[in-house]
Write a protein that holds these residues in place. Structure first.
Motif, PDB file in Angstrom:
ATOM      1  N   THR A 187       0.726  -0.972  -0.019  1.00 12.30           N
ATOM      2  CA  THR A 187      -0.217  -0.241  -0.226  1.00 12.30           C
ATOM      3  C   THR A 187       0.901   1.251   0.166  1.00 12.30           C
ATOM      4  O   THR A 187       0.773   2.545  -0.538  1.00 12.30           O
ATOM      5  CB  THR A 187      -1.250  -0.358   1.322  1.00 12.30           C
ATOM      6  OG1 THR A 187      -1.351  -1.248   1.063  1.00 12.30           O
ATOM      7  CG2 THR A 187      -1.877   1.180   1.446  1.00 12.30           C
ATOM      8  N   HIS A 243      -6.335   2.407  -1.702  1.00 12.84           N
ATOM      9  CA  HIS A 243      -7.007   1.585  -0.787  1.00 12.84           C
ATOM     10  C   HIS A 243      -7.660   0.689  -1.031  1.00 12.84           C
ATOM     11  O   HIS A 243      -8.286   0.327   0.385  1.00 12.84           O
ATOM     12  CB  HIS A 243      -8.191   3.078  -1.193  1.00 12.84           C
ATOM     13  CG  HIS A 243      -7.702   4.809  -0.047  1.00 12.84           C
ATOM     14  ND1 HIS A 243      -7.595   5.114   0.892  1.00 12.84           N
ATOM     15  CD2 HIS A 243      -7.330   5.265  -0.622  1.00 12.84           C
ATOM     16  CE1 HIS A 243      -7.125   5.715   1.236  1.00 12.84           C
ATOM     17  NE2 HIS A 243      -6.785   6.212  -0.366  1.00 12.84           N
ATOM     18  N   ALA A 244      -7.743  -0.332  -1.554  1.00 10.10           N
ATOM     19  CA  ALA A 244      -8.137  -0.971  -1.881  1.00 10.10           C
ATOM     20  C   ALA A 244      -7.094  -2.398  -1.051  1.00 10.10           C
ATOM     21  O   ALA A 244      -8.147  -3.644  -0.707  1.00 10.10           O
ATOM     22  CB  ALA A 244      -8.043  -1.983  -3.040  1.00 10.10           C
ATOM     23  N   THR A 260       1.160   4.178  -3.105  1.00 11.82           N
ATOM     24  CA  THR A 260       0.956   5.342  -2.890  1.00 11.82           C
ATOM     25  C   THR A 260       1.688   6.589  -3.501  1.00 11.82           C
ATOM     26  O   THR A 260       1.867   7.517  -3.419  1.00 11.82           O
ATOM     27  CB  THR A 260       0.635   5.641  -0.980  1.00 11.82           C
ATOM     28  OG1 THR A 260      -0.507   4.344  -0.401  1.00 11.82           O
ATOM     29  CG2 THR A 260       0.646   6.386  -0.997  1.00 11.82           C
ATOM     30  N   ARG A 294     -11.840   1.493   7.012  1.00  7.51           N
ATOM     31  CA  ARG A 294     -10.732   1.472   5.946  1.00  7.51           C
ATOM     32  C   ARG A 294      -9.238   1.561   5.998  1.00  7.51           C
ATOM     33  O   ARG A 294      -9.042   0.382   5.570  1.00  7.51           O
ATOM     34  CB  ARG A 294     -11.039   3.290   5.307  1.00  7.51           C
ATOM     35  CG  ARG A 294     -12.664   3.554   4.521  1.00  7.51           C
ATOM     36  CD  ARG A 294     -12.635   4.872   3.997  1.00  7.51           C
ATOM     37  NE  ARG A 294     -11.173   5.097   2.880  1.00  7.51           N
ATOM     38  CZ  ARG A 294     -11.331   6.201   2.610  1.00  7.51           C
ATOM     39  NH1 ARG A 294     -11.417   7.834   3.124  1.00  7.51           N
ATOM     40  NH2 ARG A 294     -10.949   5.842   1.437  1.00  7.51           N
ATOM     41  N   TRP A 313      -3.897   7.718 -12.623  1.00  9.38           N
ATOM     42  CA  TRP A 313      -5.547   8.102 -12.005  1.00  9.38           C
ATOM     43  C   TRP A 313      -5.582   6.954 -10.941  1.00  9.38           C
ATOM     44  O   TRP A 313      -6.842   6.738 -10.211  1.00  9.38           O
ATOM     45  CB  TRP A 313      -6.209   7.114 -12.921  1.00  9.38           C
ATOM     46  CG  TRP A 313      -7.888   7.717 -13.579  1.00  9.38           C
ATOM     47  CD1 TRP A 313      -8.534   8.388 -13.318  1.00  9.38           C
ATOM     48  CD2 TRP A 313      -8.335   6.319 -12.428  1.00  9.38           C
ATOM     49  NE1 TRP A 313      -9.630   7.702 -12.759  1.00  9.38           N
ATOM     50  CE2 TRP A 313      -9.593   6.558 -12.492  1.00  9.38           C
ATOM     51  CE3 TRP A 313      -7.799   4.991 -13.127  1.00  9.38           C
ATOM     52  CZ2 TRP A 313     -10.490   5.416 -12.693  1.00  9.38           C
ATOM     53  CZ3 TRP A 313      -8.919   4.070 -12.847  1.00  9.38           C
ATOM     54  CH2 TRP A 313      -9.866   4.004 -12.562  1.00  9.38           C
ATOM     55  N   GLY A 314      -4.550   5.617 -11.040  1.00 13.89           N
ATOM     56  CA  GLY A 314      -5.864   4.459 -10.601  1.00 13.89           C
ATOM     57  C   GLY A 314      -5.114   4.544  -9.443  1.00 13.89           C
ATOM     58  O   GLY A 314      -5.467   2.825  -7.938  1.00 13.89           O
ATOM     59  N   ARG A 315      -3.463   4.639  -8.750  1.00 11.54           N
ATOM     60  CA  ARG A 315      -2.322   4.705  -7.473  1.00 11.54           C
ATOM     61  C   ARG A 315      -3.500   4.211  -6.192  1.00 11.54           C
ATOM     62  O   ARG A 315      -3.197   3.870  -5.385  1.00 11.54           O
ATOM     63  CB  ARG A 315      -1.026   4.809  -7.592  1.00 11.54           C
ATOM     64  CG  ARG A 315      -1.142   5.873  -7.829  1.00 11.54           C
ATOM     65  CD  ARG A 315      -0.045   6.776  -7.886  1.00 11.54           C
ATOM     66  NE  ARG A 315       0.506   8.274  -8.131  1.00 11.54           N
ATOM     67  CZ  ARG A 315       0.814   9.006  -6.549  1.00 11.54           C
ATOM     68  NH1 ARG A 315       1.660   8.389  -5.711  1.00 11.54           N
ATOM     69  NH2 ARG A 315       0.928  10.228  -6.825  1.00 11.54           N
ATOM     70  N   ARG A 316      -3.905   5.194  -6.163  1.00 12.39           N
ATOM     71  CA  ARG A 316      -4.523   6.051  -4.642  1.00 12.39           C
ATOM     72  C   ARG A 316      -5.878   5.006  -4.950  1.00 12.39           C
ATOM     73  O   ARG A 316      -6.184   4.303  -4.051  1.00 12.39           O
ATOM     74  CB  ARG A 316      -5.264   7.631  -5.179  1.00 12.39           C
ATOM     75  CG  ARG A 316      -4.490   8.568  -4.940  1.00 12.39           C
ATOM     76  CD  ARG A 316      -3.367   8.791  -3.620  1.00 12.39           C
ATOM     77  NE  ARG A 316      -2.689   9.276  -3.895  1.00 12.39           N
ATOM     78  CZ  ARG A 316      -1.128   9.808  -3.748  1.00 12.39           C
ATOM     79  NH1 ARG A 316      -1.198   8.332  -3.065  1.00 12.39           N
ATOM     80  NH2 ARG A 316      -0.652  10.679  -4.129  1.00 12.39           N
ATOM     81  N   ARG A 317      -6.540   4.567  -5.645  1.00 15.38           N
ATOM     82  CA  ARG A 317      -7.339   3.462  -5.586  1.00 15.38           C
ATOM     83  C   ARG A 317      -7.026   1.975  -5.188  1.00 15.38           C
ATOM     84  O   ARG A 317      -7.788   1.055  -4.565  1.00 15.38           O
ATOM     85  CB  ARG A 317      -8.481   3.388  -6.665  1.00 15.38           C
ATOM     86  CG  ARG A 317      -9.240   4.719  -7.069  1.00 15.38           C
ATOM     87  CD  ARG A 317      -9.712   4.775  -8.533  1.00 15.38           C
ATOM     88  NE  ARG A 317     -10.628   5.574  -8.893  1.00 15.38           N
ATOM     89  CZ  ARG A 317      -9.709   7.066  -9.342  1.00 15.38           C
ATOM     90  NH1 ARG A 317      -8.172   7.811  -8.866  1.00 15.38           N
ATOM     91  NH2 ARG A 317     -10.743   8.196  -9.231  1.00 15.38           N
ATOM     92  N   MET A 318      -5.776   1.834  -5.479  1.00 13.76           N
ATOM     93  CA  MET A 318      -4.980   0.324  -5.768  1.00 13.76           C
ATOM     94  C   MET A 318      -4.893   0.816  -4.371  1.00 13.76           C
ATOM     95  O   MET A 318      -5.297  -0.916  -3.759  1.00 13.76           O
ATOM     96  CB  MET A 318      -4.201  -0.071  -6.946  1.00 13.76           C
ATOM     97  CG  MET A 318      -4.262  -0.089  -7.854  1.00 13.76           C
ATOM     98  SD  MET A 318      -2.896  -0.896  -8.965  1.00 13.76           S
ATOM     99  CE  MET A 318      -1.933   1.130  -9.245  1.00 13.76           C
ATOM    100  N   GLU A 323      -1.660  13.944  -1.353  1.00 14.72           N
ATOM    101  CA  GLU A 323      -1.005  13.035  -2.522  1.00 14.72           C
ATOM    102  C   GLU A 323       0.823  13.591  -1.920  1.00 14.72           C
ATOM    103  O   GLU A 323       1.902  12.557  -2.287  1.00 14.72           O
ATOM    104  CB  GLU A 323      -1.391  14.817  -3.329  1.00 14.72           C
ATOM    105  CG  GLU A 323       0.362  14.350  -4.840  1.00 14.72           C
ATOM    106  CD  GLU A 323       0.111  13.415  -5.528  1.00 14.72           C
ATOM    107  OE1 GLU A 323       1.081  12.966  -6.123  1.00 14.72           O
ATOM    108  OE2 GLU A 323      -1.112  13.261  -5.649  1.00 14.72           O
TER     109      GLU A 323
END
Length: 572
Positions: free
Chosen positions: A17, A123-124, A21, A189, A116-121, A169
């Motif tokens: 994670t 948090h996943a 990030t 979370r 675009w996706g690293r934050r979403r990954m 960020e």
């Protein structure tokens, strides 16, 4: 031994994670530079290769081929003219151009997907994290702790109220994951049930305690402690003595304090007692100029720590100009001070107020003067003025220890100058973040507790006769104080030797030190040595050394004997 050493380390999901990030090795400036370099190589190499390989004899058509060729190499293909056997394919420059041309869209797609996706990954992956640290704080308030823990290899999730995208960020690039602190969502979370530590670090004690209580009630299966920042001495004592502050018995609120960490770092040694012996002083006597929560911690620490065999009880001498500011602290410990003669068999006042500033700075019995005027500029002015005065008076032997709230620059002012100052007491958070939440912070204290319990009969029904993990916070505090006193015991042992008479003297000193620590923590002696009453904070052993029976004296002797045994083991 159940100490912080057994806390789980961050697992792979937690570390992944953080890795996701963070930005890649290419910085914000570096990524566009790489992209522009690819474009430059693609266009120049392909154009030059096409110019050399083009069969067109006419300059204009040849130039058109050279300018058109790069755009046909944005994706892999046989040739920019779609001719499988074209001689253009054999030109080395065109081969390199083909490579760079294909790399441009691939790099752009990968770069865009990561951005675009690293934050979403990240948090996943959070629900799968284990062994991480969750830090509830106000924006900017806990950054020092978060960064220090990150440098120590911890995975830190910082929970703040409505963090901005820019802050998420910035902190993410430092390896710190920032989430919204709204409860109970933040706990779900960040997978709080599987975290190694949970810390509440805000600016206000009451708000910190309220937040910690709310978190403690929301957690369902967590068995680790909740560390909560408490700077007020009164609230610190109240928390140590509140055994059931949470309705859940498997969760504990552990108060931590930046002021206490700063004082321990500066004073948990044998310098004051060694200086008193060297100068032939009767006791450790420390003068205090100013008032702050930190100076209150200094005064309390000196009174419970600076006990050495052969010296009278330590005492504090406060500048009378600040008498009214110290009234709250004095009231907090009034019963303890009133019990000194009865418990310690001595009539020395532990606290006195100098008639005026001149009297204090000319007191030849002082070992040290600690100065904190609440502002670094005012403290600097007072410290240098007193230091100059002391250098002109040969009979004055005290040293001067200022308090700094800034970082290294002011420390250098004191330590690198020609005047002789003690190491300043620094309130810079980064200096103490590690000791506040270290995994090994209580190892020495747990060993002290183990020595104590091993010397008790199995059936002994005493409040502290429990495993380390289950004893009340007031007994944890007592064990920490005993561990912090080891440097003085070692110094006494080196000075006196380990003869029977020397050991007896050290046993007595240990009992008096323990008695002072218990009194300052709110305990009082029982009437006629009745049984200890933990609810009313009455202890049967708070009596002069001569009134203890042999079994009670053995508890104090065990601490000294364990140190002697360790010394002999190290020497052997």
């Amino acid at each position: 031994m159940d100490t912080d050493q057994q806390l789980p380390s961050p697992n792979l999901a937690a570390r992944m994670t953080v890795w996701i990030t963070r930005r890649g090795h290419a910085t914000t400036i570096g990524k566009p530079v790489i992209f522009l370099s690819l474009i430059l190589c693609w266009f120049s190499l392909t154009s030059l290769g096409a110019w050399q390989a083009s069969p067109e004899p006419v300059f204009v058509r040849r130039l058109a081929d050279a300018l058109y060729a790069p755009f046909t190499f944005l994706a892999p293909q046989d040739s920019y003219l779609n001719q499988a056997e074209s001689a253009l394919l054999t030109d080395p420059l065109l081969w390199f151009g083909r490579f760079f041309g294909a790399a441009i869209p691939i790099y752009a797609i990968v770069w865009g997907a990561i951005a675009w996706g690293r934050r979403r990954m990240a948090h996943a992956l959070l629900p799968l994290a284990r062994g991480h640290v969750i830090l509830f704080s106000e924006p900017g308030e806990g950054d020092g702790i978060a960064r220090r823990l990150t440098l120590d290899g911890e995975v830190v999730i910082q929970a703040e109220v409505e963090p901005s995208p820019e802050r998420i960020e910035v902190m993410g690039n430092l390896g710190i994951i920032v989430v919204d602190a709204s409860l109970p969502m933040a706990l779900r979370r960040s997978n709080a049930e599987k975290a190694s530590r949970l810390v509440v670090w805000g600016a206000h004690d009451a708000e910190n305690l309220a937040r910690a209580l709310e978190i403690g009630e929301l957690l369902t299966s967590r068995h680790e402690d909740i560390l909560v920042r408490i700077e007020s001495a009164q609230m610190h004592r109240a928390m140590r003595l509140s055994r059931s502050i949470l309705t859940r018995q498997d969760a504990r609120l552990r108060p931590i304090s930046l002021n206490q960490a700063a004082v321990r770092a500066a004073l948990a040694n044998a310098e004051l007692t060694d200086a008193a012996h060297r100068l032939g002083l009767a006791r450790v006597e420390v003068g205090i100029i100013g008032h702050s929560q930190l100076l209150e911690e200094v005064a309390t620490f000196i009174l419970r720590h600076a006990w050495s065999a052969g010296l009278a009880p330590p005492c504090i001498n406060i500048d009378s100009a600040y008498t009214s500011h110290w009234q709250g602290w004095f009231d907090l410990h009034r019963q303890a001070f009133e019990s000194y003669p009865r418990v310690l068999g001595m009539h020395t006042e532990p606290v006195s107020f100098a008639n005026n500033h001149h009297t204090l700075t000319n007191d030849a019995t002082l070992s040290r003067i600690v100065i904190d005027l609440g502002d670094d500029a005012a403290t600097i002015e007072a410290a240098f003025r007193i230091c100059l005065h002391r250098s002109r008076e040969q009979e004055l032997n005290y040293t001067i220890q200022p308090v700094t709230r800034s970082a290294h620059s002011l420390r250098a002012l004191y330590c690198n100058g020609e005047m002789d100052f003690d190491e300043p007491i620094s309130l810079a958070l980064h200096c103490h973040a590690g000791s506040l939440m270290s995994r090994q912070r209580d190892q020495a204290a747990a060993r002290k507790h183990l020595v104590y319990t091993e010397g008790l009969p199995d059936e002994a029904d005493l409040p502290a006769n429990k495993p380390w993990r289950h004893i009340d916070e007031t007994h944890v505090h007592a064990s920490r104080a005993a561990a912090e006193h080891d440097p003085i015991k070692k110094s006494d042992l080196a000075r006196l030797g380990d003869s029977e008479a020397a050991q007896e003297q050290m046993h007595r000193n240990e009992h008096e030190r323990w008695s002072a620590e218990r009194l300052l923590d709110g305990w009082l002696p029982t009437v006629d040595r009745a049984a200890t009453d933990i609810k009313q904070l009455l202890h049967r052993d708070l009596v002069p050394w001569e009134e203890l029976n042999a079994s009670d004296k053995q508890k104090d002797a065990a601490q000294v004997e364990a140190l002697i045994a360790q010394k002999r083991k190290d020497e052997g």
